[in-house]
Design a protein around this motif. Structure first.
Motif, PDB file in Angstrom:
ATOM      1  N   THR A 131       0.849  -1.189   0.000  1.00  0.00           N
ATOM      2  CA  THR A 131       0.000   0.000   0.000  1.00  0.00           C
ATOM      3  C   THR A 131       0.884   1.237   0.000  1.00  0.00           C
ATOM      4  N   ASN A 132       0.357   2.339  -0.507  1.00  0.00           N
ATOM      5  CA  ASN A 132       1.113   3.587  -0.525  1.00  0.00           C
ATOM      6  C   ASN A 132       0.762   4.498   0.645  1.00  0.00           C
ATOM      7  N   VAL A 133       0.004   3.987   1.621  1.00  0.00           N
ATOM      8  CA  VAL A 133      -0.345   4.781   2.799  1.00  0.00           C
ATOM      9  C   VAL A 133       0.925   5.201   3.526  1.00  0.00           C
ATOM     10  N   ASP A 134       1.040   6.496   3.812  1.00  0.00           N
ATOM     11  CA  ASP A 134       2.235   7.033   4.451  1.00  0.00           C
ATOM     12  C   ASP A 134       1.831   7.935   5.608  1.00  0.00           C
ATOM     13  N   TYR A 135       2.820   8.426   6.343  1.00  0.00           N
ATOM     14  CA  TYR A 135       2.569   9.217   7.546  1.00  0.00           C
ATOM     15  C   TYR A 135       2.854  10.708   7.338  1.00  0.00           C
ATOM     16  N   ARG A 136       2.978  11.150   6.108  1.00  0.00           N
ATOM     17  CA  ARG A 136       3.383  12.532   5.848  1.00  0.00           C
ATOM     18  C   ARG A 136       2.209  13.488   5.624  1.00  0.00           C
ATOM     19  N   HIS A 139      -2.548  10.864   3.924  1.00  0.00           N
ATOM     20  CA  HIS A 139      -3.510   9.811   4.223  1.00  0.00           C
ATOM     21  C   HIS A 139      -3.983  10.001   5.667  1.00  0.00           C
ATOM     22  N   PHE A 140      -5.230  10.386   5.828  1.00  0.00           N
ATOM     23  CA  PHE A 140      -5.720  10.785   7.141  1.00  0.00           C
ATOM     24  C   PHE A 140      -5.928   9.620   8.104  1.00  0.00           C
TER      25      PHE A 140
END
Length: 211
Positions: A131-136, A139-140
């Motif tokens: 997945t491309n979910v990141d913490y920057r 992605h809420f």
């Protein structure tokens, strides 16, 4: 004097949160020996016979990146993000919210929401490999550093320092719990406060890794 105080606040804030997430990551890795071994194998393969690890090495460590994301998801160092204040009246889920209302975002609750994450209480870095979910802040469902124009400005610095420290630890050492404590007995309760620390400090027996 004001600038000196601000510098101290920034230094304390940055080191406290980075050390906190590093302790949580090591705690979860020790509780999950298969995950620890996978991470050690990746780091040791990338580094090879080199003595030092640098930032260019980190870019090749995809599993390390996943461990970082999963650690930040399950244990965001600051569970309640910096308060925001509405600048205009708005409506949220049918509720009227007036201008000037103070808003707190519970990043911890969102990151453990079963509607957003499968098995949210499980430490499972593999969930981020596909997945491309990141913490920057894009992605809420994962916002340990906040989002938008007022998100944490030190996110890149903090995660780089954390990843370098974690990579060096798992590259050079092996770990086990003292006094024959079983990993299932490791206390992972969370203290209350602005920063989410472990209730009891992590104590491990460290031995140098030999090829």
């Amino acid at each position: 004097m004001c600038n000196e105080s601000l510098q101290k606040d920034m230094y304390a804030g940055g080191t406290d949160t980075t050390s906190t997430i590093l302790e949580w990551a090591m705690t979860e890795l020790i509780r999950n020996p298969t995950t620890m071994k996978t991470l050690q194998n990746e780091v040791r393969e990338v580094v090879g016979s080199k003595v030092e690890i640098d930032e260019r090495d980190l870019e090749k460590m995809l599993y390390l990146k996943s461990v970082t994301k999963e650690s930040l998801r399950l244990h965001p160092p600051i569970p309640l993000l910096v308060p925001r204040e509405l600048t205009q009246d708005t409506k949220v889920l049918g509720y009227d919210i007036t201008s000037g209302t103070r808003v707190l975002i519970n990043a911890l609750a969102i990151a453990r929401d079963s509607l957003l994450w499968e098995k949210p209480e499980q430490f499972y870095p593999e969930r981020f490999l596909e997945t491309n979910v990141d913490y920057r802040g894009l992605h809420f469902e994962l916002t340990p550093f906040g989002a938008g124009r007022r998100g944490c400005p030190g996110v890149t610095f903090a995660t780089t320092i954390y990843e370098l420290a974690l990579a060096k630890l798992v590259h050079n050492f092996d770990f086990e719990l003292p006094n024959r404590v079983k990993m299932e007995e490791l206390d992972v309760s969370e203290s209350s406060g602005l920063t989410l620390h472990t209730t009891f400090p992590l104590l491990v027996v460290v031995s140098p890794h030999t090829c």
